[in-house]
Design a protein around this motif. Structure first.
Motif, mmCIF file in Angstrom:
data_model
loop_
_atom_site.group_PDB
_atom_site.id
_atom_site.type_symbol
_atom_site.label_atom_id
_atom_site.label_comp_id
_atom_site.label_asym_id
_atom_site.label_seq_id
_atom_site.Cartn_x
_atom_site.Cartn_y
_atom_site.Cartn_z
ATOM 1 N N VAL A 119 -4.008 1.401 3.564
ATOM 2 C CA VAL A 119 -2.815 0.271 3.615
ATOM 3 C C VAL A 119 -1.603 0.977 4.362
ATOM 4 O O VAL A 119 -1.345 2.176 3.835
ATOM 5 C CB VAL A 119 -2.422 0.037 2.150
ATOM 6 N N LEU A 120 -1.052 0.583 5.155
ATOM 7 C CA LEU A 120 0.171 1.165 5.678
ATOM 8 C C LEU A 120 1.274 0.564 5.427
ATOM 9 O O LEU A 120 1.404 -0.876 5.565
ATOM 10 C CB LEU A 120 -0.121 1.156 7.443
ATOM 11 N N ALA A 121 2.592 1.133 5.148
ATOM 12 C CA ALA A 121 3.922 0.476 4.780
ATOM 13 C C ALA A 121 4.670 1.430 5.275
ATOM 14 O O ALA A 121 4.679 2.678 5.471
ATOM 15 C CB ALA A 121 3.864 0.628 3.023
ATOM 16 N N PRO A 122 5.993 0.743 5.572
ATOM 17 C CA PRO A 122 6.923 1.475 6.482
ATOM 18 C C PRO A 122 7.913 2.290 5.575
ATOM 19 O O PRO A 122 8.432 3.311 6.129
ATOM 20 C CB PRO A 122 7.815 0.363 6.741
ATOM 21 N N THR A 123 8.136 2.177 4.280
ATOM 22 C CA THR A 123 8.694 3.010 3.620
ATOM 23 C C THR A 123 7.932 3.905 2.257
ATOM 24 O O THR A 123 7.223 3.429 1.960
ATOM 25 C CB THR A 123 10.035 2.462 3.011
ATOM 26 N N ARG A 124 8.492 4.866 1.784
ATOM 27 C CA ARG A 124 7.946 5.410 0.601
ATOM 28 C C ARG A 124 8.042 4.742 -0.619
ATOM 29 O O ARG A 124 7.000 4.592 -1.462
ATOM 30 C CB ARG A 124 8.803 6.735 0.434
ATOM 31 N N VAL A 151 -3.279 4.638 0.569
ATOM 32 C CA VAL A 151 -1.797 4.009 0.761
ATOM 33 C C VAL A 151 -0.820 5.149 1.688
ATOM 34 O O VAL A 151 -0.918 6.167 1.037
ATOM 35 C CB VAL A 151 -1.161 3.498 -0.482
ATOM 36 N N ALA A 152 -0.502 4.869 2.826
ATOM 37 C CA ALA A 152 0.425 5.789 3.333
ATOM 38 C C ALA A 152 1.451 5.081 4.342
ATOM 39 O O ALA A 152 1.534 4.274 4.544
ATOM 40 C CB ALA A 152 -0.868 6.393 4.660
ATOM 41 N N THR A 153 2.584 6.162 4.401
ATOM 42 C CA THR A 153 3.302 5.728 5.338
ATOM 43 C C THR A 153 2.970 6.467 6.775
ATOM 44 O O THR A 153 2.323 7.246 6.898
ATOM 45 C CB THR A 153 4.896 6.383 5.322
ATOM 46 N N PRO A 154 3.167 5.706 7.957
ATOM 47 C CA PRO A 154 2.472 6.239 9.262
ATOM 48 C C PRO A 154 2.816 7.495 9.782
ATOM 49 O O PRO A 154 1.886 8.215 10.174
ATOM 50 C CB PRO A 154 3.240 5.114 10.410
ATOM 51 N N GLY A 155 4.348 7.796 9.366
ATOM 52 C CA GLY A 155 4.530 9.248 9.964
ATOM 53 C C GLY A 155 3.607 10.345 9.089
ATOM 54 O O GLY A 155 3.144 11.342 9.757
ATOM 55 N N ARG A 156 3.623 10.209 7.877
ATOM 56 C CA ARG A 156 2.829 11.075 6.975
ATOM 57 C C ARG A 156 1.340 11.194 7.368
ATOM 58 O O ARG A 156 0.633 12.172 7.452
ATOM 59 C CB ARG A 156 3.209 11.235 5.805
ATOM 60 N N LEU A 157 0.793 10.149 7.587
ATOM 61 C CA LEU A 157 -0.637 10.014 7.915
ATOM 62 C C LEU A 157 -0.653 10.713 9.291
ATOM 63 O O LEU A 157 -1.771 11.411 9.216
ATOM 64 C CB LEU A 157 -1.017 8.363 7.991
#
Length: 439
Positions: free
Chosen positions: A98-103, A148-154
């Motif tokens: 699951v990708l989400a834009p914010t923390r 569940v992740a934000t794209p940058g950290r993933l």
């Protein structure tokens, strides 16, 4: 799981929706038990339409206003599918992403999913920026069912070989339009080829810019589109109003509004990190119980501020658009747009922080002369005129014209990452330098 307590909309039957009870959907017993424990019997309209299709394995393109239960719309069928999959996840792998834009939004999603899986063996892990990457590497070493992740950290973790996405068979993009706006299209292009196939993809958002249509064609296969409100429409139970005033008068007007109901939870949106912090400190100096969240705050500071707001230890939370989609607190009574957003879609998401889970709420906006064009863009998107509470638009328009004569017009609106990329490609061909005339 308070955020799931919205009832079916009063017009659901009139609009021709076939209404299900959750126990009619054939969900795994652990899920029906979790729903019953939360006091839920009927899905919201977006859940009512999306869940049966997702359970059948279709890709989903879901459009609904904020606060209508999109997390449950993808969470229930996702968990139901995982419960039917045998075996534990291998080390460093995940079965669903699951990708989400914010923390803040990622934390909220993970919390909701854990509430549904509490009596199952499904493991939910979260990786976001602002936290120890070493701990996250250790967390992923065991493997997880849902990541569940934000794209940058993933991508950071992928580059360190800390996670293998080849076993992912379910992908969810939540608030995909904001991912485009924040430039995450590049991240998606790095992540998508690493995912397993075949897979089910679900894309959810409250707004539908043209670029998201392109995104859906690229990542979804024969998707079923479910929509319960026109894109850009605010929730029906939000009372909106606009105050036309010059910028120096905004602080006094904000204090006047806050003083009307000192016990109410009020979320105040500013445009910049510096502006949000300055506004918060001014409110605290005047005796208001305020805190702030923005990009210059550490993740721990942001989490503590949101918790204090949720617990009513703090009653005024000043934020930038980092919180426009990441706060799900049903008791928020007021949203104040101290400054209008430069991206019109963000107005819809901002005011969607109130009137959640079937409650009523009020959204109050300030409009200075230089923000007139931003207001026009917002009203064009929403196809409504926001009722005027004070001041006059005609006076604002004349002030704005004076400001334009004094200097160049201010650019309004940020281009989405996808648009910026297209424009950059279109201007890649350099012009030839002009030849100088002979002296």
């Amino acid at each position: 799981m308070h955020q799931f307590r919205a009832a079916n909309g009063p017009n659901a039957r009139a609009k021709g929706y076939r209404l299900f009870d959750f126990d009619m959907l054939g969900l795994a017993p652990a899920l029906t038990e979790a729903l019953a424990h939360a006091g839920l019997s009927q899905p919201t309209p977006i859940q009512n339409q999306a869940i049966p299709l997702a359970l059948e394995g279709h890709d989903i393109l879901g459009l609904a206003q904020t606060g209508t239960g999109k997390t449950l719309a993808f969470g229930l069928p996702l968990i139901d599918h995982l419960l039917a999959m045998p075996g534990k996840p291998a080390p460093k792998t995940a079965k669903a992403l699951v990708l989400a834009p914010t923390r803040e939004l990622a934390n909220q999603i993970a919390e909701n999913l854990r509430g549904l899986t509490v009596k199952t063996k499904i493991r939910v892990a979260i990786v976001v920026g602002g936290q120890s990457i070493g701990r996250q590497i250790e967390l992923l070493r065991r493997g997880t069912d849902i990541l569940v992740a934000t794209p940058g950290r993933l991508i950071d973790l992928m580059e360190r070989d800390a996670v293998d996405l080849g076993t992912v068979r379910h992908l969810v993009l939540d608030e995909a339009d904001q991912m485009l706006d924040l430039g995450f299209i590049h991240a998606l292009r790095k992540i998508a080829p690493r995912l397993g196939t075949p897979r089910q993809t679900m894309l959810f958002s409250a707004t539908m810019p043209k670029q998201m249509e392109e995104l859906s064609r690229a990542y979804l296969t024969d998707p079923r589109r479910v929509q319960v409100a026109p894109p850009g429409k605010a929730a029906d139970k939000i009372t909106q109003s606009i105050h036309f005033l010059e910028k120096p008068r905004k602080p006094a007007k904000l204090r006047e509004i806050l003083s009307r109901d000192l016990d109410a939870l009020t979320l105040v949106f500013a445009r910049t990190k510096h502006g949000a912090e300055k506004l918060m400190k001014g409110l605290v100096a005047d005796g208001y119980n305020a805190a702030s969240i923005h990009g210059n705050k550490s993740q721990g500071q942001r989490d503590r501020a949101i918790k204090a707001f949720r617990d009513r230890t703090v009653t005024v939370l000043v934020a930038t658009d980092v919180a426009a989609r990441g706060i799900d607190i049903p008791d928020v009574g007021y949203v104040v747009n101290y400054e209008l957003p430069e991206v019109p879609d963000n107005y819809v998401h901002r005011i969607g922080r109130t009137a959640r889970a079937g409650r009523e709420g009020e959204a109050i906006s300030f409009c200075a002369p230089e923000e007139g064009d931003l207001l026009r863009q917002i009203q064009k998107l929403m196809k409504v005129e926001i009722p005027v509470a004070s001041g006059k638009m005609s006076a604002m328009a004349s002030l704005e014209k004076v400001g334009r004569r004094k200097g160049p017009a201010r650019r309004s609106g940020r281009k989405s990452g996808a648009v910026a990329e297209v424009e950059k490609a279109g201007t890649a061909k350099r012009r030839r330098p002009r030849r100088r005339r002979a002296a």
